[in-house]
Design an enzyme around this catalytic site. Structure first.
Site, PDB file in Angstrom:
ATOM      1  N   CYS A 103     -33.353  -1.470 -47.139  1.00 54.44           N
ATOM      2  CA  CYS A 103     -32.890  -2.454 -48.116  1.00 54.44           C
ATOM      3  C   CYS A 103     -32.491  -3.761 -47.412  1.00 54.44           C
ATOM      4  O   CYS A 103     -33.348  -4.498 -46.969  1.00 54.44           O
ATOM      5  CB  CYS A 103     -31.764  -1.877 -48.969  1.00 54.44           C
ATOM      6  SG  CYS A 103     -31.483  -2.799 -50.504  1.00 54.44           S
ATOM      7  N   HIS A 201     -33.001   3.484 -50.419  1.00 50.41           N
ATOM      8  CA  HIS A 201     -31.874   4.029 -49.665  1.00 50.41           C
ATOM      9  C   HIS A 201     -32.005   5.541 -49.480  1.00 50.41           C
ATOM     10  O   HIS A 201     -31.393   6.321 -50.222  1.00 50.41           O
ATOM     11  CB  HIS A 201     -30.565   3.753 -50.401  1.00 50.41           C
ATOM     12  CG  HIS A 201     -30.149   2.324 -50.423  1.00 50.41           C
ATOM     13  ND1 HIS A 201     -29.268   1.777 -49.516  1.00 50.41           N
ATOM     14  CD2 HIS A 201     -30.492   1.315 -51.265  1.00 50.41           C
ATOM     15  CE1 HIS A 201     -29.081   0.506 -49.796  1.00 50.41           C
ATOM     16  NE2 HIS A 201     -29.815   0.200 -50.855  1.00 50.41           N
ATOM     17  N   GLU A 203     -30.575   7.271 -47.349  1.00 48.86           N
ATOM     18  CA  GLU A 203     -29.256   7.775 -46.953  1.00 48.86           C
ATOM     19  C   GLU A 203     -28.375   8.134 -48.149  1.00 48.86           C
ATOM     20  O   GLU A 203     -27.352   8.808 -47.980  1.00 48.86           O
ATOM     21  CB  GLU A 203     -28.537   6.754 -46.056  1.00 48.86           C
ATOM     22  CG  GLU A 203     -27.944   5.543 -46.753  1.00 48.86           C
ATOM     23  CD  GLU A 203     -28.942   4.461 -47.091  1.00 48.86           C
ATOM     24  OE1 GLU A 203     -28.515   3.388 -47.562  1.00 48.86           O
ATOM     25  OE2 GLU A 203     -30.163   4.682 -46.886  1.00 48.86           O
TER      26      GLU A 203
END
Length: 227
Positions: A103, A201, A203
């Site tokens: 991002c 994302h 994560e």
């Protein structure tokens, strides 16, 4: 706004993860702003990662084999990096060592960014792409194995890649449906040599496959440069 999509086929202290072995690697996560802790938590599950270091200064940057630049606010990350004397060391690192930007990290790794905030956007560079910003199902190479093997992804005010400016940039993923004002087939993941970038994302999910892909990419690259 937060968009969920599915991809298929294709703190200053040292954090100890696993015992070293011949295929292990030390990974840094730029920890100036943004979702760096989430990356650290996922990296702790990757067997080949021997250490994870939150990177906030040049000494910590020099101690890692590979780096993740997390999602967050790209202008804030760049500003703190500039004030910390990290911009030029980061540019040098990206030229020679495996780096992944998610991002905001993808914005910072781009050589050019459109529609930036007033005053412009400091870029680290390294990827021959141009970034646009925009406020689902896609296909991603090298990560999953079939159309039944799904990867959940999260977009949060994500950037897209407006143009590929080099034949050495490999497109890994595109949107396969219109999302908000973002057209179908918008590029959201690329690889150029030892540099990986994703608009989403990983994560923020419980799926560690893209982190595993980056770890393998980094180990393979570092082994090639040593031989």
């Amino acid at each position: 706004e937060i968009y969920f999509a599915v991809f298929y086929t294709l703190e200053s202290q040292l954090i100890m993860v696993h015992t070293n072995n011949e295929s292990s690697i030390c990974i840094g996560v730029l920890a100036l702003q943004g979702a760096f802790l989430e990356h650290i938590h996922i990296l702790q599950r990757i067997p080949q990662v021997s250490r994870v270091i939150p990177v906030r200064n040049v000494e910590q940057l020099d101690s890692v084999d590979a780096l993740i630049i997390p999602g967050g606010e790209s202008t804030a990350i760049a500003l703190v990096a500039e004030r910390s004397g990290l911009i030029e060391p980061l540019r040098e690192f990206v030229r020679s060592k495996p780096t992944w930007g998610t991002c905001a990290g993808m914005i910072l790794l781009a050589n050019k960014a459109n529609r930036t905030k007033k005053g412009g956007q400091i870029l680290i560079g390294g990827l021959d792409i141009t970034i646009d910003s925009f406020e689902s199902d896609i296909q991603i190479n090298h990560v999953t194995t079939s159309s039944n093997d799904l990867f959940p992804a999260v977009f949060i005010r994500a950037p897209i890649i407006a143009s590929i400016n080099s034949p050495y940039v490999e497109v890994l993923a595109r949107l396969q449906c219109t999302t908000g004002e973002t057209d179908v087939s918008a590029i959201v993941a690329v690889k150029q040599g030892h540099i990986l970038a994703t608009a989403f994302h990983p994560e923020l999910t419980n799926d560690d496959r893209i982190h595993g892909f980056f770890v393998k990419l980094a180990i393979d690259f570092l082994n090639e440069t040593k031989s």
